[in-house]
Structure formats: structure tokens, C-alpha cells
Design a protein around this motif. Sequence first.
Motif, mmCIF file in Angstrom:
data_model
loop_
_atom_site.group_PDB
_atom_site.id
_atom_site.type_symbol
_atom_site.label_atom_id
_atom_site.label_comp_id
_atom_site.label_asym_id
_atom_site.label_seq_id
_atom_site.Cartn_x
_atom_site.Cartn_y
_atom_site.Cartn_z
ATOM 1 N N ALA A 132 0.814 -1.216 0.000
ATOM 2 C CA ALA A 132 0.000 0.000 0.000
ATOM 3 C C ALA A 132 0.846 1.264 0.000
ATOM 4 C CB ALA A 132 -0.923 0.004 1.221
ATOM 5 N N ASN A 133 0.385 2.232 -0.791
ATOM 6 C CA ASN A 133 0.847 3.612 -0.706
ATOM 7 C C ASN A 133 2.366 3.742 -0.770
ATOM 8 O OD1 ASN A 133 -0.327 6.237 -0.564
ATOM 9 N ND2 ASN A 133 0.547 6.485 1.466
ATOM 10 N N VAL A 134 2.940 3.175 -1.815
ATOM 11 C CA VAL A 134 4.382 3.169 -1.992
ATOM 12 C C VAL A 134 4.754 4.150 -3.098
ATOM 13 C CG1 VAL A 134 4.232 1.179 -3.558
ATOM 14 C CG2 VAL A 134 6.386 1.661 -2.423
ATOM 15 N N GLY A 135 5.923 4.763 -2.968
ATOM 16 C CA GLY A 135 6.359 5.709 -3.987
ATOM 17 C C GLY A 135 7.816 6.072 -3.836
ATOM 18 N N THR A 136 8.329 6.831 -4.786
ATOM 19 C CA THR A 136 9.702 7.320 -4.711
ATOM 20 C C THR A 136 9.768 8.426 -3.671
ATOM 21 O OG1 THR A 136 9.269 8.891 -6.495
ATOM 22 C CG2 THR A 136 10.205 6.778 -7.113
ATOM 23 N N VAL A 137 10.785 8.381 -2.845
ATOM 24 C CA VAL A 137 10.918 9.340 -1.751
ATOM 25 C C VAL A 137 12.336 9.887 -1.753
ATOM 26 C CG1 VAL A 137 10.770 9.712 0.733
ATOM 27 C CG2 VAL A 137 9.193 8.118 -0.371
ATOM 28 N N GLY A 138 12.455 11.204 -1.943
ATOM 29 C CA GLY A 138 13.777 11.810 -1.932
ATOM 30 C C GLY A 138 14.428 11.784 -0.572
ATOM 31 N N CYS A 139 13.614 11.953 0.484
ATOM 32 C CA CYS A 139 14.116 11.883 1.854
ATOM 33 C C CYS A 139 12.934 11.539 2.749
ATOM 34 C CB CYS A 139 14.749 13.204 2.298
ATOM 35 S SG CYS A 139 13.612 14.609 2.279
ATOM 36 N N PRO A 140 13.196 10.977 3.932
ATOM 37 C CA PRO A 140 12.097 10.646 4.829
ATOM 38 C C PRO A 140 11.295 11.887 5.187
ATOM 39 C CG PRO A 140 14.140 9.634 5.566
ATOM 40 C CD PRO A 140 14.496 10.614 4.493
ATOM 41 N N HIS A 141 10.008 11.711 5.419
ATOM 42 C CA HIS A 141 9.186 12.871 5.728
ATOM 43 C C HIS A 141 8.179 12.552 6.820
ATOM 44 C CE1 HIS A 141 7.000 10.677 2.506
ATOM 45 N NE2 HIS A 141 5.967 10.881 3.289
ATOM 46 N N SER A 142 7.850 13.554 7.580
ATOM 47 C CA SER A 142 6.658 13.475 8.405
ATOM 48 C C SER A 142 5.502 13.861 7.513
ATOM 49 C CB SER A 142 6.771 14.451 9.577
ATOM 50 O OG SER A 142 6.757 15.779 9.080
ATOM 51 N N LEU A 143 4.300 13.639 7.974
ATOM 52 C CA LEU A 143 3.163 13.995 7.139
ATOM 53 C C LEU A 143 3.115 15.492 6.885
ATOM 54 C CD1 LEU A 143 0.481 11.592 8.587
ATOM 55 C CD2 LEU A 143 1.870 11.326 6.550
ATOM 56 N N ARG A 144 3.526 16.291 7.854
ATOM 57 C CA ARG A 144 3.504 17.742 7.669
ATOM 58 C C ARG A 144 4.493 18.194 6.610
ATOM 59 N NH1 ARG A 144 3.054 20.439 13.745
ATOM 60 N NH2 ARG A 144 0.995 19.554 14.270
ATOM 61 N N SER A 145 5.581 17.449 6.454
ATOM 62 C CA SER A 145 6.614 17.890 5.517
ATOM 63 C C SER A 145 6.559 17.132 4.190
ATOM 64 C CB SER A 145 8.006 17.693 6.131
ATOM 65 O OG SER A 145 8.302 16.310 6.270
ATOM 66 N N ALA A 146 5.482 16.382 3.963
ATOM 67 C CA ALA A 146 5.429 15.539 2.771
ATOM 68 C C ALA A 146 5.584 16.351 1.491
ATOM 69 C CB ALA A 146 4.120 14.749 2.741
ATOM 70 N N ARG A 147 4.935 17.497 1.419
ATOM 71 C CA ARG A 147 5.033 18.303 0.203
ATOM 72 C C ARG A 147 6.481 18.718 -0.062
ATOM 73 N NH1 ARG A 147 1.843 21.505 -3.037
ATOM 74 N NH2 ARG A 147 -0.034 21.065 -1.862
ATOM 75 N N ASP A 148 7.236 18.993 1.000
ATOM 76 C CA ASP A 148 8.622 19.407 0.832
ATOM 77 C C ASP A 148 9.532 18.239 0.471
ATOM 78 O OD1 ASP A 148 7.896 21.993 1.532
ATOM 79 O OD2 ASP A 148 8.202 21.608 3.664
ATOM 80 N N SER A 149 9.010 16.984 0.563
ATOM 81 C CA SER A 149 9.819 15.806 0.294
ATOM 82 C C SER A 149 9.565 15.219 -1.087
ATOM 83 C CB SER A 149 9.523 14.724 1.351
ATOM 84 O OG SER A 149 9.779 15.211 2.644
ATOM 85 N N LEU A 150 8.808 15.939 -1.910
ATOM 86 C CA LEU A 150 8.567 15.469 -3.267
ATOM 87 C C LEU A 150 9.891 15.221 -3.985
ATOM 88 C CD1 LEU A 150 5.685 17.823 -4.378
ATOM 89 C CD2 LEU A 150 5.615 15.342 -4.576
#
Length: 407
Positions: free
Chosen positions: A75-93
Motif C-alpha cells: 500500500a501507498n508506496v512511492g519514490t521518496v527523496g528523503c524521509p518525511h513526516s506527514l507535515r513535511s510531505a510536500r517538501d519531500s517530493l
Amino acid sequence: MCILLGGGNDAFNMLVPHGKRQYEAYRSMRGDLALERQDLLELPGGRAGECRLALHPGMQELHELYANGQAAIMANVGTVGCPHSLRSARDSLPADPMAHTAQLRQWQTCGPIPSATGWAGRIADLMQHESSENNLAMNLSLSGANVLQTGQHTSPVQLESGNRRCPQIPVGVDFQYLNNQMAERLVGSAHSGERERSARSQRVAAENTRRTVDEAPALPHELSTLFDHDPLSQRLAEVARVIAAQNASTARRQIFFVQFDGWDHHHRLLESQASMLPMLSRGLKSFRDALKYLDALDDVTTITTSEFGRSLISNGSGSDHGWASNQIVMGGAINGGQLLGEYPDLSADSPFHIGEGVIAPTTANDEYFAELALWLGVPPAGLGYVLPNLAALRARRGRLQRPALFA
């Protein structure tokens, strides 16, 4: 075996929340793209507190495999540039998060940008000497050149496969051609010295592999009739034929690559998925049945990948590019019959929702592939070579999940 769903599968219409509250949130976000709740195939089981989930109504075969413990959903897998909290997800695109070429490359390389090698190729670099006493290639492609299977010292053997167009698959971008061209450009620009040094052993492996495949008999009638005539099923039938031939040899580890295009559903999403998801479901069931006949079910793990998920919001008749997605895993050795990872809240105010219907991942594809690498026999100390971003992700995990893919 890796099946690439080229174009970006809308996987939140493949795996849909079924509980009343979660379904209403899904329906509100999807609008005219929402599937009817009464038509969905509810999945059995689920841990306490989990969202109840269901499959697209055209995937009865996958529903059966899941119920029998021979398939699972990542479930809900994707490419991640760096680990993120939910609040910082947009900054981790990740870089170019919604571009086909960039995300095809990131899913296949899982390495520093730019990278001219793929994670399956790097596995072969480490394990080629173990794949067979007869010096057969570890990586075999039914869909031409690709970055995924290209290593620093190894290359995939490309097996011939017809590329007939199926009338049920929408005409659009030829993502296999795009993948082939990208691989040739990247490979041609890097590691030429390394390839020269290993060219002779690579030629021997390729020749031995092609000879073994060419001399392999056709599938027995009772197996060949399992497979439909669409391009995916016919490629899976060819993989089954190669596996059957390998039973008589000493091959230990091989990675097959199959590309199934047509998933870029900016238009006519519901109609296209109504024909294509059943095709995928039937192909997986036929391949499972063939492996069972060959007594190889526990020895083969099949996964899907796709360059990205899609936006939950309708563009009028389809969906646009997104980020996280849901993937299928099948095999006798997996933790089947369950959801792996964390399925997100799909409501408009969900902490996973970063805007415009785009959902952030809770499992990095590096973690997805790490489980597969270990199962294939890569030693833990070798994971840093196969997946160079993994250590940093694990050191600063944030909300990212580590899936338990195998028992």
C-alpha cells in the motif's frame, strides 16, 4: 519477476476503501471516477483498526489469490527523496515527481541522480556468479532494454517477444519505446570501461542463456491454454516456458522484466480500467497456475511497479499524474492475504493529501525492493550497493513504513 505498468496506474481505483466512512471520503474526492461500493470485491481479513478495503470489480482472480494467501497488496508506496513526516510531505517530493521519464528512471534505479544502473542490475553485479553453474544470465527481459536490469558489470539478456497491440488497450505514448531509449542513452554514457572488462563473460552468459531458451520446448498444452492471447499473458507464458526450461538446469536466481503499457488514463479512465485491470488479474492467475503446475510457486515472487499513482481528482473523464500508488505482490513465499504498509486516509483534509488530489507515500520503494533483494539472496551488507539511498531513509525514517513482505 517485475511487471511494469507503464503510464502510471490509477491504483486508488484498483484498491478502494470499503468501510462506509472511508468509502464516502473516497467518493467525495473521486467524483465521477468513483466506483460503486456495491460492485467492489471486499478483501477478507485485516488488522484491527485498519481501513476495510476492496478490489476493482474486474479483478476476481486477484481477489481469489489474495483470499488464498498467494497475493498481497503493497500500500501507498512511492519514490521518496528523503524521509518525511506527514507535515513535511510536500517538501519531500522527489525531483520531477509527476514526469513519466523521471519517475520511470527513479523507480528503476533507486540510486543517486543521475544513475545509469538499476537495482536489479546491481543485484546481478553481486550475485551473477551464483545464478548458475552454467553461466546463464541473471536478468532476462521480455520487453527490450531497460535501466532496471542494467548493472555496472552486467546487462540483461533480451528475449524476443511479440509486441502486438491489443484493441482493449488505449492507444497512447509507447512507454516501452521510451524505456528502451532511456536505457540506451544512459548505458551508452557511463561505465564503458567496466563493460569492456566484463564483455567476454557477458557475451558467454548471453549466448548460453539464449541457447537454453531457444532449445526449450513449448509449454505443454495444458499450460499454454491457461494464458489469454493479450500481450501481457503471452509474455507471462514465455516467462513460464523459460522457468520450465531452467528446472532442468542449475539456475538459482533470475529476474524477469515484463512491461505492460497503456495506463496513462487522462481520459476514459473507467472504461479503460474495466478492460485492463481484468487483463492484469487474469494474467497473474494464469501465471500462478503455471507455476503451481511446474512446482515453482514458492520459488517465484511477482511484483508490479508503475512510475507513479494518479490524482484522486477527476479532470473530466480521467485522472492526472500523482505520487503514491498501490502495488501487487504474488508468490508462495510472501506474507499473502494481507495489506503491507499503510493505506492512507483519502479525504480532502487527510494529512497524506498534499493538494490537487495527490497522495504522499508511506512506504518508500527502496524498502519495497530491499525486501526482494534479501529474499533473492543479497547479503544485508550488500544492500548499500543495491539501494544506496536506503541507509539514509532508515536513519531518518519519519512516517515511512518498513514492509514485512516475506514470512
